[in-house]
Design a protein around this motif. Sequence first.
Motif, PDB file in Angstrom:
ATOM      1  N   LYS A   1       0.837  -1.189   0.000  1.00 40.11           N
ATOM      2  CA  LYS A   1       0.000   0.000   0.000  1.00 40.11           C
ATOM      3  C   LYS A   1       0.875   1.244   0.000  1.00 40.11           C
ATOM      4  O   LYS A   1       1.926   1.287   0.637  1.00 40.11           O
TER       5      LYS A   1
ATOM      6  N   GLY B   1      -2.923   5.103   0.473  1.00 44.17           N
ATOM      7  CA  GLY B   1      -3.840   3.971   0.569  1.00 44.17           C
ATOM      8  C   GLY B   1      -4.085   3.245  -0.733  1.00 44.17           C
ATOM      9  O   GLY B   1      -4.852   2.281  -0.763  1.00 44.17           O
TER      10      GLY B   1
ATOM     11  N   SER C   1      -7.502  -5.262  -1.315  1.00 38.21           N
ATOM     12  CA  SER C   1      -7.358  -4.684   0.021  1.00 38.21           C
ATOM     13  C   SER C   1      -7.973  -5.579   1.098  1.00 38.21           C
ATOM     14  O   SER C   1      -7.552  -5.538   2.253  1.00 38.21           O
TER      15      SER C   1
END
Length: 65
Positions: A16, A20, A59
């Motif tokens: 990441k 983000g 994610s």
Amino acid sequence: MPKIKTNRGAAKRFTKTGTGKIRRNKAFRSHILTKKSTKRKRGLRQGTLVDARDARNISRLIPYV
């Protein structure tokens, strides 16, 4: 509520960024490099960001990375 396990295969492939977003390496750089041009191989060295459509699923695989 237990902790979520990180997918270790995904953790080795993705990181990441500070904002983000998810960074990945490009494919097609491991073998059969003789037929690929120098310009193409140079471009494959650079990392890139995961497409937004895939970022949500990835994610979930790397919640703590």
